[in-house]
Scaffold this motif. Sequence first.
Motif, PDB file in Angstrom:
ATOM      1  N   LEU A  58       0.861  -1.182   0.000  1.00  0.00           N
ATOM      2  CA  LEU A  58       0.000   0.000   0.000  1.00  0.00           C
ATOM      3  C   LEU A  58       0.896   1.230   0.000  1.00  0.00           C
ATOM      4  N   ILE A  59       0.818   2.039  -1.041  1.00  0.00           N
ATOM      5  CA  ILE A  59       1.535   3.308  -1.110  1.00  0.00           C
ATOM      6  C   ILE A  59       0.485   4.412  -0.948  1.00  0.00           C
ATOM      7  N   TYR A  60       0.640   5.215   0.063  1.00  0.00           N
ATOM      8  CA  TYR A  60      -0.352   6.248   0.336  1.00  0.00           C
ATOM      9  C   TYR A  60      -0.320   7.320  -0.751  1.00  0.00           C
ATOM     10  N   ALA A  61      -1.495   7.831  -1.088  1.00  0.00           N
ATOM     11  CA  ALA A  61      -1.605   8.776  -2.200  1.00  0.00           C
ATOM     12  C   ALA A  61      -0.934  10.113  -1.898  1.00  0.00           C
ATOM     13  N   ALA A  62      -0.948  10.526  -0.634  1.00  0.00           N
ATOM     14  CA  ALA A  62      -0.372  11.824  -0.264  1.00  0.00           C
ATOM     15  C   ALA A  62       0.962  11.617   0.453  1.00  0.00           C
ATOM     16  N   ILE A  75       6.153  -1.680   7.955  1.00  0.00           N
ATOM     17  CA  ILE A  75       5.532  -0.355   7.960  1.00  0.00           C
ATOM     18  C   ILE A  75       6.603   0.722   8.087  1.00  0.00           C
ATOM     19  N   THR A  76       6.416   1.826   7.374  1.00  0.00           N
ATOM     20  CA  THR A  76       7.350   2.946   7.484  1.00  0.00           C
ATOM     21  C   THR A  76       7.031   3.752   8.737  1.00  0.00           C
ATOM     22  N   VAL A  77       8.077   4.038   9.506  1.00  0.00           N
ATOM     23  CA  VAL A  77       7.918   4.823  10.723  1.00  0.00           C
ATOM     24  C   VAL A  77       9.008   5.895  10.781  1.00  0.00           C
ATOM     25  N   GLY A  78       8.752   6.907  11.588  1.00  0.00           N
ATOM     26  CA  GLY A  78       9.744   7.919  11.892  1.00  0.00           C
ATOM     27  C   GLY A  78       9.933   7.985  13.399  1.00  0.00           C
ATOM     28  N   ARG A  79      11.095   8.435  13.815  1.00  0.00           N
ATOM     29  CA  ARG A  79      11.379   8.538  15.248  1.00  0.00           C
ATOM     30  C   ARG A  79      10.811   9.839  15.795  1.00  0.00           C
ATOM     31  N   PHE A  80      10.033   9.742  16.888  1.00  0.00           N
ATOM     32  CA  PHE A  80       9.583  10.957  17.547  1.00  0.00           C
ATOM     33  C   PHE A  80      10.812  11.771  17.957  1.00  0.00           C
ATOM     34  N   PRO A  81      10.864  13.059  17.607  1.00  0.00           N
ATOM     35  CA  PRO A  81      12.067  13.853  17.908  1.00  0.00           C
ATOM     36  C   PRO A  81      12.271  14.108  19.394  1.00  0.00           C
ATOM     37  N   THR A 123       4.489   6.927   9.470  1.00  0.00           N
ATOM     38  CA  THR A 123       4.719   8.068   8.576  1.00  0.00           C
ATOM     39  C   THR A 123       3.670   8.191   7.478  1.00  0.00           C
ATOM     40  N   GLY A 124       2.857   7.143   7.278  1.00  0.00           N
ATOM     41  CA  GLY A 124       1.872   7.204   6.198  1.00  0.00           C
ATOM     42  C   GLY A 124       2.512   7.222   4.829  1.00  0.00           C
ATOM     43  N   ALA A 125       3.624   6.493   4.657  1.00  0.00           N
ATOM     44  CA  ALA A 125       4.283   6.409   3.350  1.00  0.00           C
ATOM     45  C   ALA A 125       3.895   5.115   2.636  1.00  0.00           C
ATOM     46  N   PHE A 126       4.263   3.964   3.219  1.00  0.00           N
ATOM     47  CA  PHE A 126       3.831   2.698   2.614  1.00  0.00           C
ATOM     48  C   PHE A 126       3.787   1.587   3.650  1.00  0.00           C
ATOM     49  N   LEU A 127       3.106   0.514   3.273  1.00  0.00           N
ATOM     50  CA  LEU A 127       2.898  -0.651   4.130  1.00  0.00           C
ATOM     51  C   LEU A 127       2.957  -1.887   3.246  1.00  0.00           C
TER      52      LEU A 127
END
Length: 215
Positions: free
Chosen positions: A86-90, A116-122, A159-163
């Motif tokens: 799943l690649i998110y549209a935005a 799942i794509t994730v980012g580290r909380f700063p 991150t809402g990038a892809f899954l």
Amino acid sequence: KNVRLFCGAPMLSYGLNAASQSGLYAEIHVSTDSDDIAALAADLGHAPAFRRTAGLAGNDVPLLEVLRWVVRQFTERGQSFDEVCLIYAAAPLIEAAALVDGHEKFAAHGGAHPVITVGRFPTPVERAMRIDDGGLLRWLAPAHRFAQSQDLSTTYFDTGAFLIMAPAHLEEEGFPAFEAMLPMVLPLDKVADINDAEDLALAEALYRGRLTRDA
């Protein structure tokens, strides 16, 4: 926002370009019930194989339910897949290399767990605050309000990038496979959750900065 211009091109085009450039996919399908989005996808070289039904088009419909329906539609048409992404549209900061890395991580674990794509909380989430009805800041976790950042755990956000997943993960009742996923950690300069004009401006700045660095 899927069709809004981002640095001169429709938001939707970035994920489609990354998917094409990755060379990973036998089928790139844009799931939509919208005539306008379907027409844009066709102009970008990816006309939808079929339209999403109206019952799956609402904002309150879980994406995994949509994905399950899409995979079943392809199965009924005689197409089966070993892997679904799943690649998110935005997600305009997505890159083909990240998709390849995600695929390799999925394969390295035998496809047993979704990726799942994730980012580290700063900053540590234990030190988060909210503004109450009286306009005052309140700690969400008061026990940690004086803790040193280095003593608290590192946490991550979607991150809402892809899954990435196996088709079988979508057939399990309640989707239990998604309770324990493999992380694909993205650097924060490649993460954008676009919900308003400020988010859009920041994402465009990150994108232009990347182009400058790569030039």
